[in-house]
Motif scaffolding. Structure first.
Motif, PDB file in Angstrom:
ATOM      1  N   VAL A 171       0.836  -1.202   0.000  1.00 30.37           N
ATOM      2  CA  VAL A 171       0.000   0.000   0.000  1.00 30.37           C
ATOM      3  C   VAL A 171       0.872   1.254   0.000  1.00 30.37           C
ATOM      4  O   VAL A 171       0.667   2.172  -0.798  1.00 30.37           O
ATOM      5  CB  VAL A 171      -0.954  -0.005   1.216  1.00 30.37           C
ATOM      6  N   GLU A 172       1.841   1.285   0.879  1.00 28.40           N
ATOM      7  CA  GLU A 172       2.678   2.479   0.975  1.00 28.40           C
ATOM      8  C   GLU A 172       3.440   2.725  -0.328  1.00 28.40           C
ATOM      9  O   GLU A 172       3.506   3.844  -0.827  1.00 28.40           O
ATOM     10  CB  GLU A 172       3.651   2.342   2.152  1.00 28.40           C
ATOM     11  N   LEU A 173       3.982   1.661  -0.887  1.00 35.39           N
ATOM     12  CA  LEU A 173       4.724   1.810  -2.135  1.00 35.39           C
ATOM     13  C   LEU A 173       3.813   2.233  -3.281  1.00 35.39           C
ATOM     14  O   LEU A 173       4.234   2.958  -4.187  1.00 35.39           O
ATOM     15  CB  LEU A 173       5.425   0.492  -2.493  1.00 35.39           C
ATOM     16  N   SER A 174       2.579   1.790  -3.250  1.00 32.70           N
ATOM     17  CA  SER A 174       1.662   2.146  -4.322  1.00 32.70           C
ATOM     18  C   SER A 174       1.204   3.591  -4.202  1.00 32.70           C
ATOM     19  O   SER A 174       1.033   4.290  -5.202  1.00 32.70           O
ATOM     20  CB  SER A 174       0.449   1.220  -4.308  1.00 32.70           C
ATOM     21  N   LEU A 175       0.993   4.036  -2.957  1.00 34.14           N
ATOM     22  CA  LEU A 175       0.546   5.409  -2.768  1.00 34.14           C
ATOM     23  C   LEU A 175       1.683   6.392  -3.011  1.00 34.14           C
ATOM     24  O   LEU A 175       1.472   7.517  -3.458  1.00 34.14           O
ATOM     25  CB  LEU A 175      -0.003   5.595  -1.348  1.00 34.14           C
ATOM     26  N   ASP A 176       2.898   5.987  -2.687  1.00 33.69           N
ATOM     27  CA  ASP A 176       4.041   6.882  -2.859  1.00 33.69           C
ATOM     28  C   ASP A 176       5.267   6.064  -3.235  1.00 33.69           C
ATOM     29  O   ASP A 176       6.043   5.654  -2.373  1.00 33.69           O
ATOM     30  CB  ASP A 176       4.295   7.663  -1.573  1.00 33.69           C
ATOM     31  N   PRO A 177       5.438   5.803  -4.535  1.00 35.64           N
ATOM     32  CA  PRO A 177       6.533   4.926  -4.988  1.00 35.64           C
ATOM     33  C   PRO A 177       7.907   5.445  -4.593  1.00 35.64           C
ATOM     34  O   PRO A 177       8.875   4.678  -4.586  1.00 35.64           O
ATOM     35  CB  PRO A 177       6.362   4.927  -6.509  1.00 35.64           C
ATOM     36  N   ALA A 178       8.006   6.729  -4.264  1.00 37.51           N
ATOM     37  CA  ALA A 178       9.319   7.289  -3.944  1.00 37.51           C
ATOM     38  C   ALA A 178       9.673   7.159  -2.473  1.00 37.51           C
ATOM     39  O   ALA A 178      10.766   7.540  -2.068  1.00 37.51           O
ATOM     40  CB  ALA A 178       9.356   8.767  -4.339  1.00 37.51           C
ATOM     41  N   SER A 179       8.764   6.620  -1.678  1.00 40.93           N
ATOM     42  CA  SER A 179       9.013   6.645  -0.235  1.00 40.93           C
ATOM     43  C   SER A 179      10.140   5.696   0.161  1.00 40.93           C
ATOM     44  O   SER A 179      10.865   5.961   1.110  1.00 40.93           O
ATOM     45  CB  SER A 179       7.735   6.313   0.526  1.00 40.93           C
ATOM     46  N   PHE A 180      10.276   4.557  -0.519  1.00 39.11           N
ATOM     47  CA  PHE A 180      11.419   3.678  -0.275  1.00 39.11           C
ATOM     48  C   PHE A 180      11.550   2.707  -1.431  1.00 39.11           C
ATOM     49  O   PHE A 180      10.673   2.621  -2.295  1.00 39.11           O
ATOM     50  CB  PHE A 180      11.289   2.933   1.066  1.00 39.11           C
ATOM     51  N   GLU A 181      12.657   1.978  -1.435  1.00 39.13           N
ATOM     52  CA  GLU A 181      12.936   1.067  -2.539  1.00 39.13           C
ATOM     53  C   GLU A 181      12.183  -0.253  -2.365  1.00 39.13           C
ATOM     54  O   GLU A 181      12.058  -0.756  -1.245  1.00 39.13           O
ATOM     55  CB  GLU A 181      14.440   0.770  -2.592  1.00 39.13           C
ATOM     56  N   PRO A 182      11.706  -0.836  -3.454  1.00 38.39           N
ATOM     57  CA  PRO A 182      11.081  -2.160  -3.363  1.00 38.39           C
ATOM     58  C   PRO A 182      12.015  -3.184  -2.719  1.00 38.39           C
ATOM     59  O   PRO A 182      11.549  -4.073  -1.998  1.00 38.39           O
ATOM     60  CB  PRO A 182      10.791  -2.507  -4.820  1.00 38.39           C
ATOM     61  N   ALA A 183      13.314  -3.053  -2.972  1.00 44.18           N
ATOM     62  CA  ALA A 183      14.251  -3.998  -2.350  1.00 44.18           C
ATOM     63  C   ALA A 183      14.177  -3.917  -0.832  1.00 44.18           C
ATOM     64  O   ALA A 183      14.380  -4.919  -0.126  1.00 44.18           O
ATOM     65  CB  ALA A 183      15.675  -3.707  -2.833  1.00 44.18           C
ATOM     66  N   ARG A 184      13.885  -2.735  -0.331  1.00 43.29           N
ATOM     67  CA  ARG A 184      13.733  -2.577   1.114  1.00 43.29           C
ATOM     68  C   ARG A 184      12.535  -3.397   1.610  1.00 43.29           C
ATOM     69  O   ARG A 184      12.594  -4.035   2.675  1.00 43.29           O
ATOM     70  CB  ARG A 184      13.543  -1.095   1.432  1.00 43.29           C
TER      71      ARG A 184
END
Lengths: 233, 233
Positions: B180-193
């Motif tokens: 959810v967080e990555l979808s709402l704000d893709p810049a918030s952290f890396e998918p690898a994280r």
DNA sequence: CGTGCTATTATGCGGTCGCATAATAAGCGG
DNA sequence: CCGCTTATTATGCGACCGCATAATAGCACG
């Protein structure tokens, strides 16, 4: 009819703009929580507030501005409900985090109606810069709250140092995921289970059980501290 | 014009119902991913499919049935993309889980358009029994997948036994929250994280770092095994 | 008791919504 | 090549949408 038969009671009351604005915001939240997207309508909201439709365009620049104000209002209320009691416990970081979790999974926070409302806001975020700004503000406040609680835990004796930012990301995601699942299906598990999962996560973090979150320099360094500077990602 | 000037090409093509139904489902997903709730309209979906509006009511009982079919289709596709490669690695539970995480946070799964679509489905779940049923089916499949992967991990030598159900709840919530967080704000952290946070969570689970998830009888017992019986909560 | 300011209501306009209906035509079996 | 089935289109209806406009009326003040 209500007052007297001779003296006709006024057809409406003039309210100061601020009070009316607040009432409209409340009506918006009520309408959204009852009907979801269906409730996002000038006619429904004004009916909920017991006023005529035109008042919304009189006190707000449009339905979008009203929704943004409602988003901000709900976000601030929810944030305060969990943050304030948690930050009050300055001496015991673990207990403070537990209070934070307990408040976040209290019945009033798990009301499916709140989730319905939240979904509407989420769905509007990509289309409205104003909503996006509100979300960013709310997210920033949640970040500083969580990082404050975690940094207090980290400087506790015997706690394995960890990277503050990534830890906050993980804990925040765990909480959000539990909240979403409980809101979509309140019967899937007990709220107490959510609290214990978060408590466990924090304990494991303190014990150094998350390799990727361990800070490089164990003693000092303090790789990151919660900051108010605008550079926070 | 395209074929010849004398022979008029047909104004439309008759398709077998199944093929047309699939095309309409694809058009629904495309429209929802582009416009969110705004895309949920008979006119927009049919325009996206290049057919006239009435076809939807001809092949489906109404817009709700079409949306439910689209929900089921997307859910099945997303589930398969992470489940199939993970379940293939039978020998190494940790590696299998890592593959599951990696696939779940692959760029195609993090497309904000998918999240927009998902939000529409979530927002419709409380109002539509049909959507609720689809969600329950999808949730059940995700549960058995995750519990299968976790139970394989648990029977590995040296792994501290844990309660399967609650562990699955926690891991699932962590993944959902990160998504959810990555979808709402893709810049918030890396998918690898996100992947490393999930990996860490599983490692901590295996190490027994989550007290509330430890099974009472450490050796045998196997408190719960993934089952297909309808009793699963 | 006026009187003016403005919060509030009432109404209308152009647009989109889902869906029902009837007309049309594609494509296949004869 | 024809006729039948039915997939497909075209159109219309009633309802709701946000918003602009103009009329109404509460209420503070002189």
């Amino acid at each position: 009819m209500r007052r007297s038969d001779t003296a006709t009671q006024p057809k409406f009351r003039r309210e100061p703009p601020d009070s009316r604005r607040e009432a409209l915001i409340s009506a918006t939240l009520a309408s959204l929580s009852e009907l979801g997207h269906e409730g996002l309508s000038v006619r429904r909201i004004s009916a909920h507030a017991g006023v005529s439709m035109g008042l919304i365009n009189h006190h707000f620049s449009g339905i979008d501005a009203l929704v943004a104000a409602a988003y901000e209002s709900l976000a601030a209320r929810l944030l305060a409900r969990s943050r304030d009691p948690a930050l009050a416990l300055v001496g015991e970081p673990l207990a403070a985090l537990h209070v934070y979790f307990s408040a976040s999974f209290a019945p009033q926070a798990l009301d499916p109606a709140i989730f319905r409302t939240w979904l509407v806001f989420w769905s509007l975020v990509p289309h409205s810069p104003e909503l996006r700004a509100v979300r960013e503000r709310a997210g920033r406040e949640t970040r500083v709250t969580l990082e404050t609680l975690l940094s207090r835990l980290r400087r506790q004796p015997g706690v394995c140092p960890f990277k503050l930012g990534p830890a906050r990301i993980g804990l925040s995601a765990l909480m959000d995921g539990l909240w979403v699942e409980l809101s979509l299906d309140p019967a899937s598990f007990e709220p107490a289970r959510a609290v214990s999962l978060c408590d466990d996560w924090v304990r494991a973090l303190a014990a150094g059980a998350f390799p990727a979150l361990r800070a490089r320099a164990p003693g000092l360094s303090g790789s990151r501290t919660p900051r108010t500077s605008p550079a926070a990602s």
